[in-house]
Scaffold this active site. Structure first.
Site, short mmCIF file in Angstrom:
data_model
loop_
_atom_site.label_atom_id
_atom_site.label_comp_id
_atom_site.label_asym_id
_atom_site.label_seq_id
_atom_site.Cartn_x
_atom_site.Cartn_y
_atom_site.Cartn_z
N TYR A 222 93.70 143.12 -20.73
CA TYR A 222 93.48 144.34 -21.50
C TYR A 222 92.70 144.04 -22.77
CZ TYR A 222 97.30 146.22 -18.60
OH TYR A 222 98.10 146.61 -17.54
N HIS A 230 93.55 150.73 -20.76
CA HIS A 230 93.63 150.31 -19.37
C HIS A 230 93.09 148.89 -19.26
CE1 HIS A 230 94.87 154.10 -17.57
NE2 HIS A 230 93.97 154.73 -18.31
N LYS A 261 88.04 147.86 -11.92
CA LYS A 261 88.22 146.69 -12.78
C LYS A 261 87.28 145.59 -12.31
CE LYS A 261 93.12 147.84 -13.20
NZ LYS A 261 92.87 148.79 -14.28
#
Length: 285
Positions: A222, A230, A261
């Site tokens: 993070y 997020h 991600k």
């Protein structure tokens, strides 16, 4: 020289080699150092849920090792006779609160059982003769319930670590809490050493890390506190000499793309340096 931990030290207790934090001050202390952990305990007033959890806080092995390296972690002190009066007072108060809670829950459980009995005997599926004999039968059943009812102490809704039941926020917790896990103090594997080197380097760069077991990696990375941000990266720890199957790389890259991600391949090197390689999935044109 007094070797007991100072008041600023974090008291880490062990449950089958799993590092747990119980004190609120300790939770605040590790949070201020950028260590997140995972809350495992059920709340006394709402025990049967898994969205809002309370103490204890389970630390990742890497978080515990980082605390130890910073000389911020210490074993719980063993008090001699005449010492630890405040701790003994807290334990006594906890036992009294637990006893009072048990008595309150016993009354509530008996009332629920009586209500269930009344519903069963007055339901449309049961033929009840509204007469004096029927009222007497119901009253005798209620009196018998008063005499025979016992509330088991195992049903007491107290703050308990849900990890004991095999419920946890990450798959590795089963192995972590298993009794056959190697004893602490034994030589750690090279895999754990590599993960800790990556964890230490990323934490030193200001990132926050949590477990990424459900995302197929080692850490979720993070840019700030997980309560506000997020995760941007899924960190996968690999040795520079370790061969990797191409299909595995494609699978983890595609997984990272699906959850929005970036997959980060982290390869520890000499002198504490870590080499990072990012993977992003892109469709063929």
């Amino acid at each position: 020289m007094d070797e007991r931990p100072s008041s600023s030290a974090v008291a880490v207790s062990l449950c089958d080699s799993a590092p747990l934090l119980w004190r609120v001050d300790d939770l605040q202390a590790v949070r201020s150092q950028g260590l997140v952990g995972a809350l495992l305990g059920s709340l006394p007033r709402i025990p049967r849920q898994n969205l809002r959890l309370g103490r204890p806080l389970l630390l990742l092995p890497e978080e515990e090792e980082l605390l130890t390296e910073r000389r911020a972690a210490a074993a719980l002190p063993v008090y001699q006779d005449g010492e630890g009066a405040e701790l003994r007072l807290q334990v006594k108060q906890h036992l009294e609160d637990q006893k009072r809670s048990y008595e309150e829950q016993s009354v509530l459980a008996l009332e629920d059982r009586k209500a269930a009995l009344l519903r069963a005997m007055t339901s449309s599926h049961t033929v009840v003769v509204l007469s004096e004999s029927g009222d007497e039968a119901l009253q005798s059943r209620l009196e018998a319930l008063d005499r025979s009812f016992t509330f088991p102490s195992s049903a007491l809704a107290v703050q308990v670590s849900t990890a004991r039941a095999g419920l946890s926020y990450r798959p590795e917790a089963r192995a972590t809490l298993h009794a056959s896990r190697p004893l602490r103090g034994q030589e750690e594997s090279s895999c754990h050493a590599a993960r800790y080197q990556v964890f230490r380097d990323l934490r030193g760069r200001g990132f926050y890390l949590t477990s990424a077991g459900k995302f197929g990696g080692h850490f979720l990375v993070y840019p700030g506190d997980p309560l506000r941000f997020h995760a941007h990266f899924i960190a996968v720890c690999l040795s520079l000499e370790e061969p990797v199957c191409l299909l595995d790389l494609l699978a983890v890259a595609r997984l990272g793309s699906n959850v929005k991600k970036t997959v980060l391949l982290c390869s520890p090197g000499p002198e504490g340096r870590v080499q990072y390689t990012s993977l992003q999935w892109s469709g063929m044109v």
